[in-house]
Design a protein around this motif. Sequence first.
Motif, short mmCIF file in Angstrom:
data_model
loop_
_atom_site.label_atom_id
_atom_site.label_comp_id
_atom_site.label_asym_id
_atom_site.label_seq_id
_atom_site.Cartn_x
_atom_site.Cartn_y
_atom_site.Cartn_z
N UNK A 199 65.55 72.11 125.71
CA UNK A 199 66.39 71.01 126.19
C UNK A 199 66.90 70.06 125.05
N UNK A 200 67.75 69.14 125.30
CA UNK A 200 68.23 68.35 124.27
C UNK A 200 68.02 66.94 124.48
N UNK A 201 67.81 66.58 125.89
CA UNK A 201 68.00 65.08 126.39
C UNK A 201 66.80 64.64 127.18
N UNK A 231 57.90 74.07 124.55
CA UNK A 231 58.96 73.08 124.65
C UNK A 231 59.95 73.23 123.24
N UNK A 232 61.34 73.19 123.24
CA UNK A 232 61.90 73.19 122.16
C UNK A 232 63.00 72.32 122.35
N UNK A 233 63.06 71.09 121.37
CA UNK A 233 63.90 69.92 121.26
C UNK A 233 65.12 70.59 120.48
N UNK A 267 52.93 74.61 123.25
CA UNK A 267 53.45 73.80 121.97
C UNK A 267 54.68 73.33 121.78
N UNK A 268 54.71 72.49 121.13
CA UNK A 268 56.16 71.91 120.96
C UNK A 268 57.04 72.30 119.52
#
Length: 324
Positions: A199-201, A231-233, A267-268
């Motif tokens: 996600x980006x937001x 999660x992947x920012x 993990x982030x």
Amino acid sequence: MSNLASPWWLLLLLVVAALCAAYIYVQRQRRKRALTFANLDLLNRVAPQQHSRWRHVPIALLLVSLTLLVVGVAAPQADRRVPRNKATVILVMDVSRSMNATDVPPTRIRAAQDAAKKFADELTDGINLGLISFAGTAATLVSPTPDHNATKQAVDKLRLDDKTATGEGIFAAIQQIKTLNAVLGGDAAAPPARIVLLSDGKETVPDNPDDPRGAFTAARKAKEEKIPISTISFGTMNGTVDLEGDLVPVPVDDESLRKIANLSGGQFFTAASLDELNKVYETLQQQIGYEKRRGDNSRPWLIVGTLLALLSAFAALAINRRLP
């Protein structure tokens, strides 16, 4: 000793030690017998002194080779990375309109699609892969299946929409995993599972991520079900989207995605480019697609021991003109 499957074979090392002691004894006795000659000139002719230490090389090689072969027979064990036979992975991808930002060329969504297809293409065979997209609501595009081509084809069909319901995407992924586990015989017999959330937001539906359908609540549910969320920012702090001629800032939201990962036991990751995103997926492939298994590691010991035994024989013929 705990690294050996059959440690009792190491008792043969006593035989190797006895062979070494016998060699030393024979060498000393040989010299003592030679000293019984009274005539020194005759002694030098019958048992000349051998100053070269090279004559001991063949037996030294033989002793080392026997030691290695004994260890090999004792079956040393080692951890090896082997492909998983089964696991379940659900890709949960944000398709809100902020994913149309161009800070990651050509756009965040296009780069994310390319990376997701590469991930699906290179993921270990036998792993069940599914795909869920979310904007204002969540949609299951591919239920978990070992046919990774199905996910690749669905990724190409992603379409952007309004709002961001991250929690709904996570809840949908949990449900898909539980449904598959039920088919496979229940949670006890189910393969390991993981959710990969890109996600980006920030979540916009609901307003509070701690609401019953919020992202943080969903992350706690994943923790309860023992399903970690990676999660992947994706994107940068400078991202903008064009909405009817106006440039609207859409910076990535690292804080909430990091908390989702922490709450679920996952993990982030951050990725500000396609290359970085591919590296994140490569890391996940190694974690998800492979596992460590303890197995036999005797082959290197047996190979080196056999080669040294052969080298010992050649050295004996070359140096002492006889086999050891």
